[in-house]
Design a protein around this motif. Structure first.
Motif, PDB file in Angstrom:
ATOM      1  N   ILE A   1       1.649  -7.252  -7.664  1.00 37.61           N
ATOM      2  CA  ILE A   1       1.694  -5.789  -7.656  1.00 37.61           C
ATOM      3  C   ILE A   1       3.069  -5.300  -8.107  1.00 37.61           C
ATOM      4  O   ILE A   1       3.180  -4.333  -8.874  1.00 37.61           O
ATOM      5  CB  ILE A   1       1.330  -5.249  -6.267  1.00 37.61           C
ATOM      6  CG1 ILE A   1      -0.151  -5.523  -5.985  1.00 37.61           C
ATOM      7  CG2 ILE A   1       1.635  -3.756  -6.153  1.00 37.61           C
ATOM      8  CD1 ILE A   1      -0.578  -5.257  -4.561  1.00 37.61           C
TER       9      ILE A   1
ATOM     10  N   GLN B   1     -10.589  -0.084  -1.404  1.00 38.43           N
ATOM     11  CA  GLN B   1      -9.306   0.063  -0.710  1.00 38.43           C
ATOM     12  C   GLN B   1      -9.351   1.254   0.251  1.00 38.43           C
ATOM     13  O   GLN B   1      -9.375   2.396  -0.164  1.00 38.43           O
ATOM     14  CB  GLN B   1      -8.180   0.233  -1.719  1.00 38.43           C
ATOM     15  CG  GLN B   1      -8.083  -0.884  -2.748  1.00 38.43           C
ATOM     16  CD  GLN B   1      -7.995  -2.261  -2.118  1.00 38.43           C
ATOM     17  OE1 GLN B   1      -7.168  -2.499  -1.227  1.00 38.43           O
ATOM     18  NE2 GLN B   1      -8.859  -3.165  -2.571  1.00 38.43           N
TER      19      GLN B   1
ATOM     20  N   VAL C   1      -4.140  -6.095  -6.468  1.00 38.63           N
ATOM     21  CA  VAL C   1      -4.829  -5.376  -5.396  1.00 38.63           C
ATOM     22  C   VAL C   1      -6.038  -6.168  -4.904  1.00 38.63           C
ATOM     23  O   VAL C   1      -6.251  -6.308  -3.694  1.00 38.63           O
ATOM     24  CB  VAL C   1      -5.250  -3.971  -5.883  1.00 38.63           C
ATOM     25  CG1 VAL C   1      -6.204  -3.313  -4.883  1.00 38.63           C
ATOM     26  CG2 VAL C   1      -4.022  -3.096  -6.089  1.00 38.63           C
TER      27      VAL C   1
ATOM     28  N   GLU D   1       0.828  -1.207   0.000  1.00 36.46           N
ATOM     29  CA  GLU D   1       0.000   0.000   0.000  1.00 36.46           C
ATOM     30  C   GLU D   1       0.866   1.262   0.000  1.00 36.46           C
ATOM     31  O   GLU D   1       0.597   2.214  -0.741  1.00 36.46           O
ATOM     32  CB  GLU D   1      -0.937   0.012   1.214  1.00 36.46           C
ATOM     33  CG  GLU D   1      -1.927  -1.137   1.256  1.00 36.46           C
ATOM     34  CD  GLU D   1      -1.432  -2.311   2.081  1.00 36.46           C
ATOM     35  OE1 GLU D   1      -2.258  -3.113   2.541  1.00 36.46           O
ATOM     36  OE2 GLU D   1      -0.192  -2.429   2.256  1.00 36.46           O
TER      37      GLU D   1
END
Length: 231
Positions: free
Chosen positions: A78, A210, A70, A34
């Protein structure tokens, strides 16, 4: 690659994919995926904007890969998506960035279907791509009708309270123009690029979920997708 100048030096060069992948894997191991995405895609600086533009290149493959990573929270996927973006071209930024700037100057509430109709009746846009163009958007549309396309693309805008509705809109619009792009009585076929518009659209529902991703960045992701679909 930790040095931004070195990072930028090798952008757009496929032979450095493994180097970028290794760099992003180390960054994710150290800081979490993240935080890495926030720094390298969503920081709203020159570095992040450049890489985010490249996410939308190459038939949308990088952002499709990012969507898988994700949605299923897969750091390795990712890292691959970020590396893919790094080795793709950035020419689509000639549409996305000016359209965003123009949208900030003039507000609009037009929908994708309305804008598709406007594009179909704009002779300069319709005639911009030529058979000999290697890439119909890069070498045709953005060369022969850039201002017209940027102006229309900028009119698709997303408000915070409309995120779910507009996400549904891009999915429906992609399905519509992919299915409708036929030429009877010829055999039914689906355009190769349009299929990627559909494949990538489904991940924007995952992006909305998210919590670490700011509302403004969710809006930006969605607006860029809709504007690229229009082109």
């Amino acid at each position: 690659m930790n040095d931004k100048a070195t990072f930028a030096k090798y952008l757009g060069q496929e032979e450095y994919f493994s180097d970028y992948e290794a760099f992003f894997q180390k960054e994710i191991d150290a800081n979490g995926w993240e935080s890495v995405l926030t720094e390298h895609l969503f920081a709203h600086d020159e570095h992040a904007d450049n890489l985010l533009v490249r996410m939308y290149a190459g038939f949308l493959h990088p952002i499709i890969h990012l969507g898988f990573g994700v949605e299923f929270k897969q750091p390795a996927v990712i890292a691959e998506a970020l590396a893919q973006a790094a080795v793709h071209d950035d020419w689509i930024g000639k549409l996305l960035l000016p359209a965003e700037e123009k949208a900030n100057e003039k507000k609009s509430e037009k929908g994708l279907f309305d804008l598709i109709k406007k594009i179909q009746t704009n002779e300069k846009i319709v005639n911009a791509p030529q058979w000999e163009d290697g890439n119909k958007v890069r070498d045709g549309l953005l060369v022969r009708a850039p201002d017209e396309m940027i102006n229309l693309a900028s009119q698709w805008q997303v408000k915070a309270e409309e995120l779910e509705k507009k996400t549904a809109e891009i999915i429906m619009a992609a399905a519509f123009f992919t299915g409708a792009a036929q030429n009877p009585p010829k055999q039914i076929k689906f355009d190769f690029y349009y299929m990627h518009c559909i494949n990538s659209s489904i991940f924007f529902s995952s992006f909305l979920k998210q919590e670490w991703l700011s509302t403004s960045n969710k809006i930006r992701l969605l607006e860029w997708k809709g504007r690229l679909d229009l082109a």
